[in-house]
Design an enzyme around this catalytic site. Structure first.
Site, PDB file in Angstrom:
ATOM      1  CG  HIS A 164      -2.062  -0.858   1.197  1.00 45.76           C
ATOM      2  ND1 HIS A 164      -2.046  -2.377   1.170  1.00 45.76           N
ATOM      3  CD2 HIS A 164      -3.417  -0.417   0.751  1.00 45.76           C
ATOM      4  CE1 HIS A 164      -3.368  -2.765   1.249  1.00 45.76           C
ATOM      5  NE2 HIS A 164      -4.158  -1.910   0.789  1.00 45.76           N
ATOM      6  CE  LYS A 168      -4.090  -0.419   4.737  1.00 42.65           C
ATOM      7  NZ  LYS A 168      -5.204   0.022   5.137  1.00 42.65           N
TER       8      LYS A 168
END
Length: 275
Positions: A164, A168
């Site tokens: 990600h 995040k």
């Protein structure tokens, strides 16, 4: 449709990357009506959310008080829905508040613990209010998970890698945890040890979940959301991978969830449960 027949929707985290996409999708949906936009960023306070995200005036100001916006949503003739894309630190309280006000939550924020999800499920049951917690709104990801369940019948070794963007806040991702949980529910133990492993650096082998399934998390700028489920057996590797190139891929799942949650009277976890 008249305004009285539209589903009223509040978006919490409206100025974030996902929130902006949700606002655009709601604005284009004929059966939905945006009635509230909440965001903690003081730079956007009081501004028209449509102007902020670049889709034209929507006559909905961005506020930083979720409680007051939930009260506003309860004044509509149809029970409202709150879509939450905020932060793991606040998602539990946000969801509980929505249920308390009779606004059905659709939660895309990950980071809720199993105990918190259980508590929210019990609270939703008592309130007879529908709620959806969706770790990943991508239909492609649901298909990957279903393929992984099929493959797991024939492979005893599996590991998960999730990648990600570096903004995040939680790791592993809710999607990776959900994938591991689905595999664990098959009732078999994976990855039988053939040697005694030694980690010279703690965490080198990733995090271990139920049934000895390991998850490895990568965080880098330039990524959006990606997941691999890698199965191994003597002489072969079977890899399932899902890549997100644009957040618009989540919107069909978000809109489906908004519509489906109005038909529920309890909490449901996972997009696959409503497809």
């Amino acid at each position: 449709m008249t305004n009285q027949s539209l589903i009223p929707v509040v978006v919490n985290g409206a100025a974030g990357k996902m929130g902006r996409e949700v606002i655009k999708a709601i604005a284009q949906a004929e059966d939905l009506m945006l009635v509230g936009a909440v965001d903690k960023n003081p730079a956007y306070l009081g501004q028209d959310v449509g102007e902020v995200i670049g889709c034209g005036a929507l006559e909905v100001p961005i506020l930083n008080d979720l409680q007051s916006v939930l009260v506003l949503a309860t004044q509509e003739k149809i029970q409202g829905v709150m879509v939450d894309f905020t932060h793991p630190d606040s998602v539990y309280d946000n969801t509980r508040s929505a249920i308390a006000y009779g606004v059905r939550p659709v939660v895309g924020t990950t980071g809720l613990s199993e105990a918190q999800i259980k508590d929210l499920a019990e609270f939703a049951d008592k309130a007879s209010t529908g709620a959806l917690i969706i770790p990943n709104f991508s239909i492609g990801m649901v298909l990957l998970q279903q393929a992984a369940l099929q493959a797991a019948q024939y492979f005893d070794h599996v590991e998960i890698i999730e990648l990600h963007h570096n903004q995040k806040a939680d790791a592993p991702s809710g999607t990776a945890i959900k994938t591991a949980q689905m595999l664990a529910e098959l009732g078999k133990t994976f990855n039988p040890q053939v040697v005694t492993e030694t980690e010279h650096i703690p965490g080198a082998r990733g995090s271990k979940l139920e049934e000895d399934i390991r998850i490895h998390s990568v965080r880098l700028p330039g990524l959006i959301a990606h997941q691999e489920v890698i199965f191994g057996a003597p002489g072969q590797i079977y890899t399932l991978r899902h890549d997100t190139s644009d957040r618009s891929c989540y919107m069909p799942g978000v809109l489906l969830s908004i519509r489906k949650v109005t038909q529920l009277t309890s909490l449901v976890y996972g997009l696959e449960k409503i497809l």
